[in-house]
Design an enzyme around this catalytic site. Structure first.
Site, PDB file in Angstrom:
ATOM      1  N   LYS A   1       7.559  47.220 -16.832  1.00  9.12           N
ATOM      2  CA  LYS A   1       7.320  46.698 -18.167  1.00  9.12           C
ATOM      3  C   LYS A   1       8.493  45.891 -18.721  1.00  9.12           C
ATOM      4  O   LYS A   1       8.342  45.209 -19.720  1.00  9.12           O
ATOM      5  CB  LYS A   1       6.939  47.828 -19.134  1.00  9.12           C
ATOM      6  CG  LYS A   1       5.718  48.620 -18.753  1.00  9.12           C
ATOM      7  CD  LYS A   1       4.397  47.860 -18.598  1.00  9.12           C
ATOM      8  CE  LYS A   1       3.942  46.989 -19.697  1.00  9.12           C
ATOM      9  NZ  LYS A   1       2.445  46.876 -19.750  1.00  9.12           N
TER      10      LYS A   1
HETATM   11  N1  PMP Z   1       2.406  52.739 -14.827  1.00 11.72           N
HETATM   12  C1  PMP Z   1       3.361  52.936 -15.757  1.00 11.72           C
HETATM   13  C2  PMP Z   1       4.353  54.027 -15.536  1.00 11.72           C
HETATM   14  C3  PMP Z   1       3.401  52.142 -16.906  1.00 11.72           C
HETATM   15  O1  PMP Z   1       4.336  52.358 -17.845  1.00 11.72           O
HETATM   16  C4  PMP Z   1       2.407  51.154 -17.091  1.00 11.72           C
HETATM   17  C5  PMP Z   1       2.375  50.330 -18.351  1.00 11.72           C
HETATM   18  N2  PMP Z   1       2.109  51.081 -19.525  1.00 11.72           N
HETATM   19  C6  PMP Z   1       1.427  50.990 -16.097  1.00 11.72           C
HETATM   20  C7  PMP Z   1       1.477  51.790 -14.980  1.00 11.72           C
HETATM   21  C8  PMP Z   1       0.302  50.006 -16.227  1.00 11.72           C
HETATM   22  O2  PMP Z   1       0.720  48.668 -16.253  1.00 11.72           O
HETATM   23  P1  PMP Z   1      -0.093  47.599 -17.073  1.00 11.72           P
HETATM   24  O3  PMP Z   1       0.060  47.930 -18.525  1.00 11.72           O
HETATM   25  O4  PMP Z   1       0.547  46.297 -16.734  1.00 11.72           O
HETATM   26  O5  PMP Z   1      -1.520  47.656 -16.661  1.00 11.72           O
END
Ligand code: PMP
Length: 460
Positions: free
Chosen positions: A45
């Site tokens: 992120k």
């Molecule tokens: N895994 C973790 C540990 C995350 O922090 C996030 C984002 N909140 C995600 C997966 C999913 O990523 P995205 O929001 O880009 O779909």
């Protein structure tokens, strides 16, 4: 030559791929993991955070002295805290009460202000995390809500960086890309780029918790944080994030929590990669996909964050045992007791007194968990949905002394939630859970209520 950077912001992105040589040992297709936990803030992120802040500055939404506000399971907040503080902003992170506490501690360490709020509420409830941060952003002068769920700068970060990196690192040989879907930014941006650059030959697979609604589940709760789409039974309007484009995902692998969590633990032990639970889900999905492929295929799976944020959860044996995700070979006593117990009866917390009496008619011991959910749950009742207990004795007394009528709502007669033990815990642990005088203990398997053991069943 190792890089020298003038700013930590220059160290976002550019993460390596690692071959999963041991977990993928018996597979024809190689599986490579994109190690996003090596970003400066410890997660994928960071990329979205940098992209969103730069876009907001460019668009005039964020001005000097401004405040960055965001709802986050933790990692987006951490990225925003690093980038935001470097660029002179105040940062307020609204964090889900379901997120690992380590992530809030990390946020505070980077200088963010943390507001904890629930996400297991109807979306329209004023107390829901999303509404809490929305109000903060409206009330604080100069505040800007990053809104990663609908902000196009989130997927754009992956179109510009993650996708091209994977294409270049694999020399264009990648055939399958696997990632979890939270906001959808990662899978949409990275997957969309890889499809476009490969002329449509790259297959994109979403790794989804089994009960999440992205992959076809009913949206009931699960334990792998930060991915999936949850649907509270009381939510009126179910909104999918605009950062997610469903057409990019060719198929979903629906991964039960236990498989995700145990895979995260194997990654640490067998591959030397300490990653979080959503990485476990993604790798479990990638291994399933790779099993169907040949030597000319190449799978890239994205590992979003580090296991250091979950030392109190997936990487803790005690936590895994408490929620019924881990059983030692000798600890079978509670499983045996469960097999001897009657089927579980759960009473919806919004039932009537008469409805509850009916539901409890033949229940041994006369006590049942009250759950905040429709009674029928295809994946079982999550331990997190239990809000209280219902006792035949209490109902009978209230009806007898005129304190309640059969048509009354059950609410006022609910007792405290029954204590819980994981199925791999010992009978002695079940007994000590009952020390507070509770009439029964709930036994959890995979974070869900598998059965109820009355005091007598564990007292000898
Ligand atoms: N895994 C973790 C540990 C995350 O922090 C996030 C984002 N909140 C995600 C997966 C999913 O990523 P995205 O929001 O880009 O779909």
């Amino acid at each position: 030559m190792t890089a020298v950077h003038e700013s930590v912001l220059d160290a976002i992105g550019g993460t390596p791929l690692f071959r999963l040589a041991r977990l993928g040992a018996d597979l024809a297709a190689p599986v490579y993991a994109k190690a996003e936990f090596l970003n400066i803030g410890g997660s994928v992120k960071d990329r979205a955070a940098l992209s969103m802040i730069l876009a907001a500055e460019r668009d005039g939404l964020l001005k000097p002295g401004g405040t960055v506000v965001e709802a986050t399971s933790g990692n987006t907040g951490i990225g925003l805290a690093i980038v935001g503080r470097q660029r002179g902003y105040r940062v307020i992170a609204g964090v889900s009460d379901r997120s690992a506490s380590e992530k809030s501690d990390i946020l505070r360490a980077y200088g963010a202000e943390v507001v904890i709020a629930p996400t297991a509420l109807p979306r329209e409830d004023p107390g829901h995390l999303f509404n809490v941060v929305q109000r903060l952003a409206e009330e604080i002068p100069g505040a800007w809500l990053a809104n990663q769920y609908d902000n196009q700068a989130n997927p754009d970060a992956h179109v510009r960086t993650t996708g091209p990196e994977i294409w270049e690192q694999t020399g264009g040989r990648v055939t399958h890309f696997v990632a979890g879907v939270g906001t959808g930014g990662t899978v949409t941006g990275t997957g969309g780029y890889l499809k476009q650059v490969s002329g449509g030959t790259v297959t994109v697979v979403g790794a989804d918790p089994e009960s999440s609604s992205y992959g076809g589940g009913d949206g009931s709760p699960w334990f792998v944080e930060s991915i999936g789409h949850f649907l509270h039974p009381g939510t009126v309007e179910d909104r999918r994030p605009q950062a997610y484009r469903a057409e990019v995902v060719d198929s979903f692998e629906r991964i039960p929590d236990r498989e995700s969590l145990l895979t995260a633990r194997r990654l640490a032990r067998e591959e030397g990669i300490l990653a979080g639970p959503s990485s476990g889900a993604a790798v479990a999905a990638a291994l399933r996909v790779a099993r169907r492929l040949g030597p000319d295929d190449l799978v890239v799976v994205l590992l979003p964050d580090s296991g250091r944020s979950y030392l109190s959860k997936v990487h803790s044996d005690a936590w895994m045992r408490e929620w019924g995700f881990l059983e030692e070979p000798g600890e079978t006593a509670l499983r045996e007791a469960l097999a001897a117990a009657g089927p579980l009866v759960a009473v919806p917390a919004d039932a009537t007194v008469g409805g509850a009496v009916e539901a409890l008619r033949d229940v041994p011991g006369g006590v049942a968990p009250a759950v905040l959910a429709r009674a029928a749950r295809p994946f079982g009742v999550s331990a997190t949905e239990v809000v209280g207990s219902v006792s035949r004795e209490v109902l009978a007394a209230a009806l007898a002394d005129g304190g309640a009528e059969p048509g009354d709502p059950l609410g006022a007669l609910l007792g405290p939630a029954l204590p819980t033990v994981g199925v791999g815990q010992s009978v002695a642990e079940a007994r000590s859970a009952l020390a507070g005088g509770h009439p029964a203990v709930l036994v959890l398997v995979d974070g869900r209520v598998a059965g109820l053991l009355p005091r007598e069943a564990v007292s000898s």
